[in-house]
Scaffold this active site. Structure first.
Site, mmCIF file in Angstrom:
data_model
loop_
_atom_site.group_PDB
_atom_site.id
_atom_site.type_symbol
_atom_site.label_atom_id
_atom_site.label_comp_id
_atom_site.label_asym_id
_atom_site.label_seq_id
_atom_site.Cartn_x
_atom_site.Cartn_y
_atom_site.Cartn_z
ATOM 1 N N GLY A 218 0.801 -1.218 0.000
ATOM 2 C CA GLY A 218 0.000 0.000 0.000
ATOM 3 C C GLY A 218 0.826 1.257 0.000
ATOM 4 O O GLY A 218 0.339 2.337 0.365
ATOM 5 N N GLU A 259 4.027 -7.122 -0.397
ATOM 6 C CA GLU A 259 3.275 -7.438 -1.607
ATOM 7 C C GLU A 259 2.895 -6.152 -2.365
ATOM 8 O O GLU A 259 1.715 -5.835 -2.517
ATOM 9 C CB GLU A 259 2.028 -8.250 -1.258
ATOM 10 C CG GLU A 259 1.193 -7.645 -0.148
ATOM 11 C CD GLU A 259 0.050 -8.534 0.304
ATOM 12 O OE1 GLU A 259 -1.069 -8.028 0.443
ATOM 13 O OE2 GLU A 259 0.304 -9.731 0.529
ATOM 14 N N GLY A 261 2.090 -3.571 -5.309
ATOM 15 C CA GLY A 261 1.557 -3.588 -6.667
ATOM 16 C C GLY A 261 1.738 -2.224 -7.281
ATOM 17 O O GLY A 261 2.579 -1.995 -8.145
ATOM 18 N N TYR A 302 -12.520 5.898 -8.002
ATOM 19 C CA TYR A 302 -11.831 6.257 -6.773
ATOM 20 C C TYR A 302 -11.692 7.760 -6.557
ATOM 21 O O TYR A 302 -11.205 8.187 -5.518
ATOM 22 C CB TYR A 302 -10.416 5.672 -6.762
ATOM 23 C CG TYR A 302 -10.346 4.161 -6.663
ATOM 24 C CD1 TYR A 302 -11.039 3.472 -5.681
ATOM 25 C CD2 TYR A 302 -9.566 3.434 -7.542
ATOM 26 C CE1 TYR A 302 -10.954 2.092 -5.578
ATOM 27 C CE2 TYR A 302 -9.475 2.050 -7.455
ATOM 28 C CZ TYR A 302 -10.177 1.384 -6.472
ATOM 29 O OH TYR A 302 -10.090 0.027 -6.374
ATOM 30 N N CYS A 328 -21.222 6.516 -23.188
ATOM 31 C CA CYS A 328 -22.543 7.100 -23.000
ATOM 32 C C CYS A 328 -22.918 7.090 -21.519
ATOM 33 O O CYS A 328 -23.912 6.499 -21.095
ATOM 34 C CB CYS A 328 -23.579 6.338 -23.830
ATOM 35 S SG CYS A 328 -25.144 7.211 -23.974
ATOM 36 N N GLU A 329 -22.051 7.687 -20.738
ATOM 37 C CA GLU A 329 -22.217 7.886 -19.301
ATOM 38 C C GLU A 329 -21.406 9.131 -18.955
ATOM 39 O O GLU A 329 -20.690 9.671 -19.801
ATOM 40 C CB GLU A 329 -21.649 6.706 -18.493
ATOM 41 C CG GLU A 329 -22.259 5.356 -18.787
ATOM 42 C CD GLU A 329 -23.503 5.080 -17.995
ATOM 43 O OE1 GLU A 329 -23.879 5.939 -17.165
ATOM 44 O OE2 GLU A 329 -24.121 4.019 -18.211
ATOM 45 N N TYR A 356 -3.839 -0.726 -11.782
ATOM 46 C CA TYR A 356 -5.299 -0.717 -11.700
ATOM 47 C C TYR A 356 -5.934 0.137 -12.794
ATOM 48 O O TYR A 356 -6.927 0.826 -12.566
ATOM 49 C CB TYR A 356 -5.756 -0.245 -10.308
ATOM 50 C CG TYR A 356 -5.158 -1.073 -9.210
ATOM 51 C CD1 TYR A 356 -5.656 -2.339 -8.937
ATOM 52 C CD2 TYR A 356 -4.060 -0.614 -8.485
ATOM 53 C CE1 TYR A 356 -5.085 -3.126 -7.941
ATOM 54 C CE2 TYR A 356 -3.482 -1.393 -7.493
ATOM 55 C CZ TYR A 356 -3.996 -2.646 -7.226
ATOM 56 O OH TYR A 356 -3.421 -3.420 -6.254
#
Length: 401
Positions: A218, A259, A261, A302, A328-329, A356
């Site tokens: 993190g 770990e 990422g 996020y 279309c959003e 991500y």
């Protein structure tokens, strides 16, 4: 990477396009191992959910990394990329018991975060070593959407439930070989992380045959100019000192595991998109690109901020633009952002697009997923083809109605 190199890749491979800089990934990996160089047994398990392309996995394997996986399919990808089972840890949440058994049969390290699953697995497979994921109830990150250490998190076994864990271990005779925690992404305060580490150390004292302690990851990376980041060097110095002292107290050499990422791949990634339209309304200038949240959902999902640069006109006069997609959003990447003057056909570059981003892409609006390129040794290598219409329909079965 330089704008001219990215522009050349957009010209060669088309847009939208993901580009990953191999040198940056290697640098981040080496930065982490250097920070903990005084630890005798250090293991970095790349959290492959951040970016699971096989060529990126092979690059990290060459660096010496292991893998952190969360699904049977990720385990399969890791094995396909050449990782041996003993270099992979499986840390699922809410998966079926059958999936956990299937992974265990492959010889992969199992990490369990549920009391009932732990008891079930220990009863059926007492000889299979198991790691326990605890929830220290510490939030070391700043965004509640990506923090998993809070009191009501679905992740981990509460630190207050350790007596239950000990009872299960005693009753089943199972072997606990590791203790794990993960407080969430975007760690802002090293002292808070170290406080959580103390909770992990206290829990570890309850188990006499541990091989490793996994501190999760993190680590925060800077997403915009002036943004703060986790001071890895300071963390390395402080946590190493405490870990070595615990090893001495525990009476045996342990592996210190992480770990990461985002820390390894985020800053290595660039997302390139072409401007389809520049639209002036009564109060806003929109720059509409040939992409949407089907390719890059983080800003909408996020609320994350990615630096956006017009690499077709890097020295142009800055104006305020709202960058939007073609879905279309409502798919707004940036509101009233200062960007060098944009014209239709320009290529915009989104930075910190390694983690991500592609891995969370979809075919919404029946759009194709973009291509991926690895920039290595001064050359762009295609590592994932742009999807085609055939890819879109290959699994569909059209019946007579």
């Amino acid at each position: 990477m330089q704008p001219k190199e990215l522009l050349a890749l957009a010209e060669e491979f088309g847009s939208p396009l993901y580009v990953y800089d191999a040198t940056t990934i290697e640098h981040q990996y080496n930065r982490l191992t250097t920070a903990f160089s005084k630890v005798e047994r250090l293991r970095i398990n790349y959290a492959m959910k951040a970016l699971s392309n096989l060529s990126v996995l092979k690059l990290l394997k060459k660096c010496g990394s292991g893998l952190d996986t969360v699904s049977f399919q990720e385990v399969q990808l890791g094995l396909h990329a050449g990782f041996s089972p003993d270099k992979i840890i499986f840390t699922p949440n809410g998966v079926s018991f059958e999936e956990i058994e299937a992974v265990a049969e492959l010889g992969v390290q199992i990490n369990i975060d549920n009391l009932s699953v732990l008891e079930h697995f220990g009863t059926k497979h007492p000889k299979v070593p198991v790691c326990i994921r605890i929830n220290p109830h510490v939030m070391a990150g700043g965004n509640e959407n990506i923090s998993v250490g809070h009191i009501d998190s679905k992740f981990g076994i509460s630190i207050y439930q350790i007596p239950h864990v000990l009872r299960i271990v005693e009753n089943t005779g199972m072997h606990i070989n590791g203790i794990h925690m993960h407080t969430g992404s975007d760690i802002l305060d090293i002292e808070v992380f170290l406080y959580a580490a103390e909770i992990l150390f206290d829990a570890a004292k309850q188990f006499k045959e541990l091989d490793f302690l996994d501190f999760g990851s993190g680590f925060k990376v800077p997403y915009k100019k002036g943004d703060i980041e986790t001071n890895i060097e300071e963390l390395g110095k402080k946590l190493t000192k405490r870990f070595l002292a615990f090893e001495k107290e525990y009476g045996r050499t342990l592996t210190l595991a992480f770990e990461p990422g985002k820390f390894l791949v985020s800053e290595a990634g660039f997302f390139l998109a072409k401007v389809n339209v520049v639209k002036q309304t009564t109060s806003t200038v929109f720059a509409g690109i040939d992409s949407g949240f089907n390719h890059l959902i983080r800003p909408m999902f996020y609320g994350s901020q990615h630096t956006i640069e017009n690499i077709s006109n890097p020295k142009g006069k800055e104006r305020f633009y709202t960058v939007v997609g073609y879905i279309c959003e409502t798919d707004t990447f940036a509101n009233n952002r200062r960007i060098a003057e944009i014209k239709e056909g320009d290529i915009l570059c989104f930075k910190n697009a390694g983690a991500y981003c592609y891995s969370m892409s979809s075919n919404y609006n029946s759009r194709f997923k973009p291509a991926e390129v690895l920039w290595k040794d001064g050359k762009g290598h295609l590592i994932s083809k742009r999807e085609t219409f055939e890819d879109l329909i290959k699994n569909q079965i059209m019946i007579e109605v």
